[in-house]
Design a protein around this motif. Structure first.
Motif, PDB file in Angstrom:
ATOM      1  N   SER A  18      22.637  27.088 -18.285  1.00  0.00           N
ATOM      2  CA  SER A  18      23.120  28.140 -17.393  1.00  0.00           C
ATOM      3  C   SER A  18      22.760  29.551 -17.858  1.00  0.00           C
ATOM      4  CB  SER A  18      24.624  28.029 -17.204  1.00  0.00           C
ATOM      5  OG  SER A  18      25.299  28.203 -18.429  1.00  0.00           O
ATOM      6  N   HIS A  19      22.809  29.817 -19.159  1.00  0.00           N
ATOM      7  CA  HIS A  19      22.523  31.158 -19.684  1.00  0.00           C
ATOM      8  C   HIS A  19      21.455  31.155 -20.771  1.00  0.00           C
ATOM      9  CE1 HIS A  19      26.541  31.533 -17.911  1.00  0.00           C
ATOM     10  NE2 HIS A  19      26.111  32.733 -17.571  1.00  0.00           N
ATOM     11  N   TYR A  20      20.694  30.075 -20.863  1.00  0.00           N
ATOM     12  CA  TYR A  20      19.749  29.925 -21.978  1.00  0.00           C
ATOM     13  C   TYR A  20      18.462  29.273 -21.490  1.00  0.00           C
ATOM     14  CZ  TYR A  20      17.766  27.974 -26.284  1.00  0.00           C
ATOM     15  OH  TYR A  20      16.929  27.626 -27.316  1.00  0.00           O
ATOM     16  N   LEU A  21      17.321  29.808 -21.941  1.00  0.00           N
ATOM     17  CA  LEU A  21      16.018  29.213 -21.678  1.00  0.00           C
ATOM     18  C   LEU A  21      15.257  29.087 -22.994  1.00  0.00           C
ATOM     19  CD1 LEU A  21      14.855  31.331 -18.610  1.00  0.00           C
ATOM     20  CD2 LEU A  21      15.657  28.981 -18.560  1.00  0.00           C
ATOM     21  N   TYR A  22      14.541  27.986 -23.125  1.00  0.00           N
ATOM     22  CA  TYR A  22      13.682  27.774 -24.292  1.00  0.00           C
ATOM     23  C   TYR A  22      12.320  27.343 -23.779  1.00  0.00           C
ATOM     24  CZ  TYR A  22      11.556  25.236 -28.203  1.00  0.00           C
ATOM     25  OH  TYR A  22      10.679  24.777 -29.148  1.00  0.00           O
ATOM     26  N   SER A  23      11.284  28.075 -24.170  1.00  0.00           N
ATOM     27  CA  SER A  23       9.937  27.791 -23.718  1.00  0.00           C
ATOM     28  C   SER A  23       8.979  27.838 -24.902  1.00  0.00           C
ATOM     29  CB  SER A  23       9.519  28.836 -22.673  1.00  0.00           C
ATOM     30  OG  SER A  23       8.309  28.473 -22.074  1.00  0.00           O
ATOM     31  N   HIS A  31      -4.734  27.787 -30.185  1.00  0.00           N
ATOM     32  CA  HIS A  31      -3.725  26.902 -29.577  1.00  0.00           C
ATOM     33  C   HIS A  31      -2.488  26.707 -30.460  1.00  0.00           C
ATOM     34  CE1 HIS A  31      -6.500  26.122 -26.335  1.00  0.00           C
ATOM     35  NE2 HIS A  31      -7.433  25.877 -27.227  1.00  0.00           N
ATOM     36  N   PHE A  32      -2.061  27.797 -31.120  1.00  0.00           N
ATOM     37  CA  PHE A  32      -0.807  27.754 -31.873  1.00  0.00           C
ATOM     38  C   PHE A  32       0.348  27.706 -30.887  1.00  0.00           C
ATOM     39  CE2 PHE A  32      -3.277  30.321 -35.124  1.00  0.00           C
ATOM     40  CZ  PHE A  32      -3.412  29.258 -36.009  1.00  0.00           C
ATOM     41  N   HIS A  33       1.459  27.142 -31.330  1.00  0.00           N
ATOM     42  CA  HIS A  33       2.651  27.077 -30.498  1.00  0.00           C
ATOM     43  C   HIS A  33       3.690  28.076 -31.012  1.00  0.00           C
ATOM     44  CE1 HIS A  33       0.850  23.075 -29.690  1.00  0.00           C
ATOM     45  NE2 HIS A  33       1.154  23.454 -28.460  1.00  0.00           N
ATOM     46  N   ASP A  34       4.190  28.902 -30.103  1.00  0.00           N
ATOM     47  CA  ASP A  34       5.209  29.894 -30.415  1.00  0.00           C
ATOM     48  C   ASP A  34       6.455  29.594 -29.583  1.00  0.00           C
ATOM     49  OD1 ASP A  34       3.270  31.103 -31.971  1.00  0.00           O
ATOM     50  OD2 ASP A  34       2.835  32.685 -30.527  1.00  0.00           O
ATOM     51  N   ASP A  35       7.607  29.688 -30.213  1.00  0.00           N
ATOM     52  CA  ASP A  35       8.869  29.404 -29.540  1.00  0.00           C
ATOM     53  C   ASP A  35       9.459  30.688 -28.975  1.00  0.00           C
ATOM     54  OD1 ASP A  35       8.973  26.610 -30.284  1.00  0.00           O
ATOM     55  OD2 ASP A  35       9.369  27.302 -32.319  1.00  0.00           O
ATOM     56  N   VAL A  36       9.920  30.619 -27.733  1.00  0.00           N
ATOM     57  CA  VAL A  36      10.582  31.746 -27.089  1.00  0.00           C
ATOM     58  C   VAL A  36      11.945  31.272 -26.592  1.00  0.00           C
ATOM     59  CG1 VAL A  36      10.551  33.309 -25.103  1.00  0.00           C
ATOM     60  CG2 VAL A  36       8.480  32.941 -26.426  1.00  0.00           C
ATOM     61  N   GLU A  37      12.972  32.023 -26.985  1.00  0.00           N
ATOM     62  CA  GLU A  37      14.326  31.730 -26.528  1.00  0.00           C
ATOM     63  C   GLU A  37      14.856  32.955 -25.808  1.00  0.00           C
ATOM     64  OE1 GLU A  37      16.601  28.917 -29.436  1.00  0.00           O
ATOM     65  OE2 GLU A  37      15.629  30.526 -30.587  1.00  0.00           O
ATOM     66  N   ILE A  38      15.525  32.718 -24.682  1.00  0.00           N
ATOM     67  CA  ILE A  38      16.094  33.801 -23.894  1.00  0.00           C
ATOM     68  C   ILE A  38      17.547  33.465 -23.604  1.00  0.00           C
ATOM     69  CG2 ILE A  38      15.979  35.061 -21.715  1.00  0.00           C
ATOM     70  CD1 ILE A  38      12.956  34.417 -21.718  1.00  0.00           C
ATOM     71  N   LEU A  39      18.404  34.404 -23.915  1.00  0.00           N
ATOM     72  CA  LEU A  39      19.835  34.236 -23.687  1.00  0.00           C
ATOM     73  C   LEU A  39      20.308  35.342 -22.747  1.00  0.00           C
ATOM     74  CD1 LEU A  39      22.503  32.782 -24.438  1.00  0.00           C
ATOM     75  CD2 LEU A  39      22.758  34.473 -26.248  1.00  0.00           C
TER      76      LEU A  39
END
Length: 76
Positions: A18-23, A31-39
């Protein structure tokens, strides 16, 4: 917020609450992978954004540029 992530491209949504996204973003050349979190904080009306590389000691400013891109698109 979700529309902004979709506009940015090169990412795949891993979790949505509901208030959180993780992409996970994939960088272009290596092609490195980076984590993004949004609250989303409803009380303060703020969007908290966190971007972190998984590998290496320096991201050469990629995460900061990603944040600036997110902010510019989101504020339109």
């Amino acid at each position: 917020v979700l529309a902004t992530l979709n506009t940015m491209g090169n990412n795949e949504l891993q979790a949505q609450e509901s208030h959180y996204l993780y992409s996970v973003f994939t960088t272009g050349v290596f092609h490195f992978h980076d984590d993004v979190e949004i609250l989303l904080d409803e009380q303060t009306k703020l969007v908290h954004f966190r971007s972190q590389s998984r590998a290496g000691y320096s991201d050469l400013g990629v995460n900061r540029k990603r944040y600036e891109q997110f902010k510019a698109i989101y504020n339109k």
